[in-house]
Design a protein around this motif. Structure first.
Motif, PDB file in Angstrom:
ATOM      1  N   GLY A  20     -11.679   2.834  -1.201  1.00 27.74           N
ATOM      2  CA  GLY A  20     -11.511   1.383  -0.810  1.00 27.74           C
ATOM      3  C   GLY A  20     -10.611   1.330   0.437  1.00 27.74           C
ATOM      4  N   HIS A  21     -10.471   0.246   1.207  1.00 28.55           N
ATOM      5  CA  HIS A  21      -9.910   0.010   2.517  1.00 28.55           C
ATOM      6  C   HIS A  21      -8.978  -1.118   2.337  1.00 28.55           C
ATOM      7  CE1 HIS A  21      -9.370  -1.808   6.315  1.00 28.55           C
ATOM      8  NE2 HIS A  21      -8.815  -0.745   6.751  1.00 28.55           N
ATOM      9  N   SER A  22      -7.645  -1.065   2.433  1.00 36.02           N
ATOM     10  CA  SER A  22      -6.672  -2.170   2.649  1.00 36.02           C
ATOM     11  C   SER A  22      -6.727  -2.665   1.057  1.00 36.02           C
ATOM     12  CB  SER A  22      -7.083  -3.069   3.697  1.00 36.02           C
ATOM     13  OG  SER A  22      -5.968  -4.159   3.859  1.00 36.02           O
ATOM     14  N   LEU A  23      -6.917  -3.852   1.035  1.00 35.93           N
ATOM     15  CA  LEU A  23      -6.944  -4.825  -0.470  1.00 35.93           C
ATOM     16  C   LEU A  23      -7.862  -3.723  -1.501  1.00 35.93           C
ATOM     17  CD1 LEU A  23      -6.025  -6.859  -2.408  1.00 35.93           C
ATOM     18  CD2 LEU A  23      -7.801  -8.090  -1.477  1.00 35.93           C
ATOM     19  N   GLY A  24      -9.227  -3.370  -0.782  1.00 33.45           N
ATOM     20  CA  GLY A  24      -9.644  -2.564  -1.792  1.00 33.45           C
ATOM     21  C   GLY A  24      -9.091  -1.041  -2.039  1.00 33.45           C
ATOM     22  N   PHE A  47      -8.094   4.277   2.033  1.00 32.79           N
ATOM     23  CA  PHE A  47      -7.958   3.920   3.422  1.00 32.79           C
ATOM     24  C   PHE A  47      -6.895   2.877   3.874  1.00 32.79           C
ATOM     25  CE2 PHE A  47     -11.848   6.329   2.876  1.00 32.79           C
ATOM     26  CZ  PHE A  47     -11.631   7.355   3.960  1.00 32.79           C
ATOM     27  N   ASN A  48      -5.492   3.004   4.599  1.00 30.88           N
ATOM     28  CA  ASN A  48      -4.808   2.131   4.962  1.00 30.88           C
ATOM     29  C   ASN A  48      -4.437   1.296   3.665  1.00 30.88           C
ATOM     30  OD1 ASN A  48      -6.825   2.358   7.280  1.00 30.88           O
ATOM     31  ND2 ASN A  48      -4.774   1.825   8.127  1.00 30.88           N
ATOM     32  N   PRO A  49      -3.741   1.934   2.547  1.00 29.30           N
ATOM     33  CA  PRO A  49      -3.179   1.280   1.468  1.00 29.30           C
ATOM     34  C   PRO A  49      -1.883   0.543   1.631  1.00 29.30           C
ATOM     35  CG  PRO A  49      -2.782   3.694   1.148  1.00 29.30           C
ATOM     36  CD  PRO A  49      -3.768   3.421   2.426  1.00 29.30           C
ATOM     37  N   PRO A  50      -2.009  -0.742   1.384  1.00 21.85           N
ATOM     38  CA  PRO A  50      -0.665  -1.637   1.709  1.00 21.85           C
ATOM     39  C   PRO A  50       0.378  -0.706   0.814  1.00 21.85           C
ATOM     40  CG  PRO A  50      -2.435  -2.861   1.328  1.00 21.85           C
ATOM     41  CD  PRO A  50      -3.063  -1.615   0.864  1.00 21.85           C
ATOM     42  N   CYS A 115       0.707   0.126   5.829  1.00 22.15           N
ATOM     43  CA  CYS A 115       0.655   1.244   5.301  1.00 22.15           C
ATOM     44  C   CYS A 115       1.505   2.455   5.595  1.00 22.15           C
ATOM     45  CB  CYS A 115      -0.994   1.842   5.209  1.00 22.15           C
ATOM     46  SG  CYS A 115      -1.276   2.348   6.650  1.00 22.15           S
ATOM     47  N   CYS A 116       2.243   2.346   6.818  1.00 19.94           N
ATOM     48  CA  CYS A 116       3.098   3.263   7.528  1.00 19.94           C
ATOM     49  C   CYS A 116       3.988   3.833   6.619  1.00 19.94           C
ATOM     50  CB  CYS A 116       3.625   2.938   8.844  1.00 19.94           C
ATOM     51  SG  CYS A 116       4.659   1.650   8.896  1.00 19.94           S
ATOM     52  N   LEU A 161       2.889  -0.957  -7.245  1.00 17.46           N
ATOM     53  CA  LEU A 161       1.640  -0.226  -7.193  1.00 17.46           C
ATOM     54  C   LEU A 161       1.990   1.123  -6.298  1.00 17.46           C
ATOM     55  CD1 LEU A 161      -1.430   0.060  -7.931  1.00 17.46           C
ATOM     56  CD2 LEU A 161      -1.860  -1.445  -5.729  1.00 17.46           C
ATOM     57  N   GLN A 162       2.869   1.127  -5.114  1.00 18.03           N
ATOM     58  CA  GLN A 162       2.614   2.062  -4.260  1.00 18.03           C
ATOM     59  C   GLN A 162       3.698   2.987  -4.682  1.00 18.03           C
ATOM     60  OE1 GLN A 162       3.835  -1.050  -3.540  1.00 18.03           O
ATOM     61  NE2 GLN A 162       6.260  -1.061  -3.094  1.00 18.03           N
TER      62      GLN A 162
END
Length: 204
Positions: A20-24, A47-50, A115-116, A161-162
């Motif tokens: 998934g990307h971002s929200l996905g 990809f680019n997980p928040p 995501c950084c 989540l992170q």
């Protein structure tokens, strides 16, 4: 979640990938974490997980970043010990430890403030180990100040989540002049990327 569970039950965990990307990627990470807690470690490409946190990684001064992270770790570890010191579970029962064998593939860009922070999250933990303060960071990395404060006030708190123990982190070091480009999915399709990859495996 039910769709993922059904697919795993039919095809087997080794035949199911999450992406998934971002929200996905957040949805995929949630599914992956929940499946990992049941012993099913799904291959995952996020990809680019928040990372919901102040973007400390965007501070240009490395010493300032390092100082903020150390202070945060000491405060978080101290509060965790004060609040949970007498009720810590065994490693085999600790949800964070159970997740340590799941190693999702994270793809992040340092110019993407959403995501950084994954970069600092994993690099700081490694630095603390190197400085001999690994025990403090292992305690701090499992909790957040927000979660501890909510727990202290008796409010219902969902695991953040992170907060994940292990990951294969790939950083896009290519110049990204705009946030839109740094957060976009199309950056990962380029053939001239400058990538830096490292596996961070959580240690007890």
């Amino acid at each position: 979640m039910q769709a993922v569970r059904n697919m795993v039950s039919v095809s087997g965990a080794s035949n199911v990938w999450l992406t998934g990307h971002s929200l996905g990627s957040s949805i995929a990470m949630l599914a992956g974490k929940n499946m990992a807690k049941t012993g099913n470690f799904l291959e995952s490409y996020l990809f680019n997980p928040p990372f919901i946190s102040a973007p400390i990684e965007r501070i240009k001064d490395k010493k300032v970043r390092h100082g903020i992270r150390i202070a945060s770790s000491l405060i978080t570890a101290g509060l965790t010990f004060a609040m949970k010191g007498n009720q810590e579970s065994q490693p085999s029962e600790n949800p964070f430890t159970v997740l340590s064998n799941w190693i999702p593939n994270l793809f992040v860009n340092p110019a993407d403030h959403l995501c950084c922070e994954y970069i600092g999250y994993f690099e700081h933990r490694e630095n603390m180990e190197r400085f001999g303060a690994g025990a403090i960071e292992r305690l701090a990395t499992q909790n957040s100040l927000t979660g501890l404060l909510m727990d202290a006030m008796g409010w219902e708190y969902q695991e953040e989540l992170q907060l994940i123990p292990s990951a294969s982190l790939t950083i896009n070091r290519s110049p990204s002049p705009t946030f839109k480009r740094a957060h976009g999915i199309h950056q990962w399709f380029r053939g001239d990327l400058s990538l830096q990859s490292k596996v961070y495996q959580y240690k007890l």
